[in-house]
Scaffold this active site. Structure first.
Site, PDB file in Angstrom:
ATOM      1  N   GLU A 109      -1.435  -2.063   6.091  1.00 12.45           N
ATOM      2  CA  GLU A 109      -2.405  -2.077   4.986  1.00 12.45           C
ATOM      3  C   GLU A 109      -3.333  -3.259   5.244  1.00 12.45           C
ATOM      4  O   GLU A 109      -2.989  -4.405   4.971  1.00 12.45           O
ATOM      5  CB  GLU A 109      -1.696  -2.227   3.639  1.00 12.45           C
TER       6      GLU A 109
ATOM      7  N   CYS B 129      -7.850  -6.434  -1.337  1.00 12.50           N
ATOM      8  CA  CYS B 129      -8.271  -5.530  -0.261  1.00 12.50           C
ATOM      9  C   CYS B 129      -9.100  -4.385  -0.826  1.00 12.50           C
ATOM     10  O   CYS B 129      -9.880  -3.766  -0.108  1.00 12.50           O
ATOM     11  CB  CYS B 129      -7.059  -4.996   0.500  1.00 12.50           C
TER      12      CYS B 129
END
Length: 513
Positions: free
Chosen positions: A266, A300
């Site tokens: 990720e 993110c």
């Protein structure tokens, strides 16, 4: 605002950091250990001092986890789920203090800190239900009196490398699911935010101990990048789940791939909201501002780019400028503030450098941020956010800046907007603001967003645990949390049972003796 977390540290059993080091995690004690001070970005004060693990101590932890796996995997999945349920309940009991520590150690707002703890509680609830649904498929065999089916088995030791911006939630996405799948976990948190990890380790270990479960099921190792490299290269860890920058993820992916292990990555995001001429601009404003300045732009999924239709561009820009003028920046434990600090002074330097690079490429700043000075910002980690008009092809726009730097880009047609949105190396989160059904469906179609997350009339930032979380391209391709993400933590096995008195071969092959 004076910050006192004495009661919080006592509640989480880390008021004496040396006592907090115990078996079941790497609890460094040798003279050769590197010492690191943990400084809060909120006020610049030292919270604690921790010891970084050595390679020898890492190997002790791996041995402990491997031993625990031999018994943990034999416990029925619903029983494992019951233990995870108890961990969720323990997190509920400590939510207020743990949320405060997340906020103070990392710098995100108190509401976001509490929300992160709630994510852990939610994924625990999800994992409990999942523990009774680790299903396989049954297939028809071409051979008479044969049965074929699939089943899933635990992998073994799952290595979890987490980032500072979500110091506990992402660990729980992995650990809760891995545990009900029958795996054991070794967690290396960011060396910038180890205290929240130690607190979660204590909470989980208390539950395992109460249930007479080997403490090696949940291991914590406090260390620097050298420990991360050991994990990535260790054949004893069949799966590495790593969250962080694209640069870090490429290194981890290469190391794990070289040994034919599995990696769940990720990584970076460069997330855009398309605002069409049919958008509710007030709704779009809330999504854009929270996405850009929430967690000081250190998610993110933070909104990096606004791709705005030319007919509403000026009107929306005016709304954005007004909204930014109302933002309150300061101590994140003060709930009247909208934005807290960046994680450290290095992050501030990178932010200011990005502003300089933007100018060099021709960006026009609508709002130019800077480092904030004064007693309220004494940690040196506070900045004001920036908004700049840019072209999507600028080099700086193609890269993720982990700070509150928002880009405005104008478009003419939806086809143009989609091309702009997709024309970056990352592919995590995306959104469109529109009241037009055709625009919404086009955005979600094969010709639309190329991201792992695509939202309509919702911003890019924030996700529920029920859906699989992750992205494409340089975001890494991993999926965590909900849906069928549990399968990555298990190995698939195809079984064929012959209950006849003969041994027919597949594809009609004859082999007679």
């Amino acid at each position: 605002m004076r910050v006192d977390i004495t009661d919080t540290l006592k509640d989480l059993h880390i008021d004496n950091i040396n006592a907090a080091y115990s078996s079941g995690s790497i609890w460094a004690s040798g003279a050769d250990n590197v010492i690191k001070d943990i400084i809060s970005p909120v006020d610049g004060k030292k919270i604690a001092t921790v010891k970084m693990a050595t390679a020898n101590e890492y190997n002790i932890v791996v041995d402990q986890a491997a031993k625990a796996f031999t018994t943990w995997r034999t416990i029925p999945a619903p029983k494992r789920g019951e233990i995870v349920r108890q961990i969720g309940e323990a997190l509920r009991e400590h939510k207020a203090h743990l949320g405060k520590l997340v906020s103070y150690e990392m710098g995100k707002s108190l509401q976001e800190g509490l929300g992160e703890v709630q994510e852990m509680i939610d994924i625990a609830d999800f994992a409990v239900g999942l523990s009774r649904q680790l299903y396989g498929l049954t297939m028809h065999s071409e051979r008479p009196d044969h049965r074929m089916y699939e089943q899933y088995h635990p992998l073994g030791i799952v290595g979890i490398i987490s980032a500072f911006n979500f110091p506990v939630a992402v660990w729980s996405w992995n650990a809760m699911l891995a545990w009900v799948c029958g795996d054991v976990c070794i967690w290396k948190p960011s060396e910038k935010t180890p205290l929240t990890a130690i607190a979660c380790q204590h909470i989980a270990q208390a539950v395992f101990k109460k249930n007479n479960i080997d403490e090696g099921v949940s291991c914590l190792i406090i260390g620097d990048k050298n420990i991360g490299e050991l994990m990535a290269n260790d054949k004893r860890l069949p799966l590495i789940s790593a969250t962080g920058s694209t640069r870090m993820g490429k290194a981890v992916g290469a190391a794990v791939g070289a040994r034919l292990g599995r990696s769940l990555l990720e990584l970076g995001g460069n997330n855009a909201i398309i605002i069409t001429e049919n958008a509710d601009l007030d709704m779009a404003l809330i999504g854009a501002v929270f996405g850009a300045v929430g967690t000081a732009g250190q998610r993110c999924t933070s909104t990096r780019r606004l791709i705005i239709h030319e007919s509403v561009y000026d009107a929306f820009k005016a709304k954005l400028v007004k909204a930014y003028g109302q933002l309150k920046i300061g101590n994140p434990l003060d709930e009247s503030n909208h934005m807290g600090p960046l994680i450290d002074q290095d992050a501030v330097s990178l932010y200011l450098d990005s502003i300089t690079k933007c100018k060099a490429e021709g960006a026009k700043f609508v709002i130019e941020g800077n480092k904030l000075d004064g007693e309220a910002y004494s940690s040196g980690c506070y900045v004001s956010p920036s908004v700049a008009e840019v072209e999507n092809y600028y080099n700086i726009v193609q890269h993720e800046t982990f700070a509150p730097l928002l880009y405005l880009i104008k478009y003419k047609t939806l086809t143009d907007a989609l091309a702009l949105q997709n024309d970056v190396p990352q592919g995590l989160s995306s959104a469109i603001m529109t009241g037009n059904l055709r625009e919404a469906e086009t955005f979600l179609s094969n010709a639309g967003s190329d991201c792992g997350i695509a939202n309509v009339n919702i911003g890019t930032s924030g996700a529920e645990i029920g859906g699989a979380f992750g992205g494409e391209k340089e975001t890494g391709g991993g999926r965590e949390s909900g849906s069928d993400a549990w399968k990555v933590y298990m190995r698939r096995q195809t079984n064929t049972i012959n209950y006849s008195t003969k041994l027919p071969l597949a594809q009609g092959i004859k082999f007679d003796l």
